[in-house]
Write an enzyme that holds these catalytic residues in place. Structure first.
Site, PDB file in Angstrom:
ATOM      1  N   VAL A 108       0.854  -1.188   0.000  1.00  0.00           N
ATOM      2  CA  VAL A 108       0.000   0.000   0.000  1.00  0.00           C
ATOM      3  C   VAL A 108       0.887   1.234   0.000  1.00  0.00           C
ATOM      4  CG1 VAL A 108      -1.991  -1.043   1.131  1.00  0.00           C
ATOM      5  CG2 VAL A 108      -0.186  -0.065   2.520  1.00  0.00           C
ATOM      6  N   SER A 109       0.387   2.308  -0.593  1.00  0.00           N
ATOM      7  CA  SER A 109       1.123   3.565  -0.641  1.00  0.00           C
ATOM      8  C   SER A 109       0.181   4.690  -0.270  1.00  0.00           C
ATOM      9  CB  SER A 109       1.688   3.798  -2.048  1.00  0.00           C
ATOM     10  OG  SER A 109       0.631   4.006  -2.960  1.00  0.00           O
ATOM     11  N   SER A 110       0.746   5.893  -0.197  1.00  0.00           N
ATOM     12  CA  SER A 110      -0.076   7.044   0.160  1.00  0.00           C
ATOM     13  C   SER A 110      -1.141   7.318  -0.896  1.00  0.00           C
ATOM     14  CB  SER A 110       0.804   8.287   0.329  1.00  0.00           C
ATOM     15  OG  SER A 110       1.574   8.500  -0.843  1.00  0.00           O
TER      16      SER A 110
END
Length: 206
Positions: free
Chosen positions: A11-13
């Site tokens: 997951v990323s921002s």
């Protein structure tokens, strides 16, 4: 020895869908010790958990990922990781959102050709969509700035005694350190705020 079953979540921002990926992995009954999760910012693609997982792989193991873009941030990287995992490590990959990308199926030449073709198309589409998202974000930010919306952390208000302390400092009644301590600020912060205030108010020393 029984082959291992693994799951990888990233997951990323920009893409906070961790829960959806977790649910998909639970449905595959992946052992908790074989589930690896990387959380990263949009600028940082270092993936310590992914690298740790890859080091554990043995030929014949199975890796589940929810979507093809979990493998890389662009077309070339997705292709490279697919090759490393399937050719060099000799593991199988199952892309949950795309059943055609399951290397356990179609081990013959035609099956491999179809999987490779689908992979190329999907990795290209994934990269194209990410570029579109970034472009739309940039356009949205530019439009918001044009409307006067400010981004970033709000600046803290100056303390009530700032102007009195600032005047004493500029009149050399206080040192920079004393002035900063009196305003309960680091020296650098006090100086930066003082200079900014002076420029904004066309301040001239006596």
């Amino acid at each position: 020895m029984q082959n291992g079953v693994y799951g990888y979540i990233r997951v990323s921002s920009m893409d906070q869908n961790e829960e959806r990926q977790l649910i998909a992995m639970r449905e595959k009954k992946i052992p908790k010790k074989n589930l690896y999760i990387d959380k990263q910012s949009g600028k940082d693609f270092e993936r310590p958990q992914y690298k740790k997982m890859v080091r554990r792989f043995q030929k014949g193991d199975l890796l589940y990922i929810l979507s093809i873009d979990r493998l890389g941030r662009n077309y070339e990287e997705i292709q490279q990781q697919w090759r490393v995992l399937t050719k060099e490590k000799g593991i199988d990959i199952c892309v949950i959102d795309m059943p055609l990308l399951d290397t356990r199926n179609g081990k013959d030449l035609m099956g491999t050709f179809i999987a490779d073709l689908v992979l190329q198309i999907l990795s290209f589409v994934a990269q194209h969509e990410r570029e579109n998202i970034k472009r739309r974000q940039a356009e949205g930010i530019a439009a918001a700035k044009a409307r006067g919306i400010k981004f970033g952390r709000p600046s803290h208000p100056l303390p009530d005694n700032f102007f009195e302390i600032h005047r004493a400092w500029r009149n050399k009644k206080l040192t920079l350190r004393q002035a900063a301590d009196a305003c309960e600020m680091p020296v650098g912060t006090f100086y930066a705020k003082a200079v900014k205030w002076e420029r904004a108010n066309d301040y001239h020393r006596n």
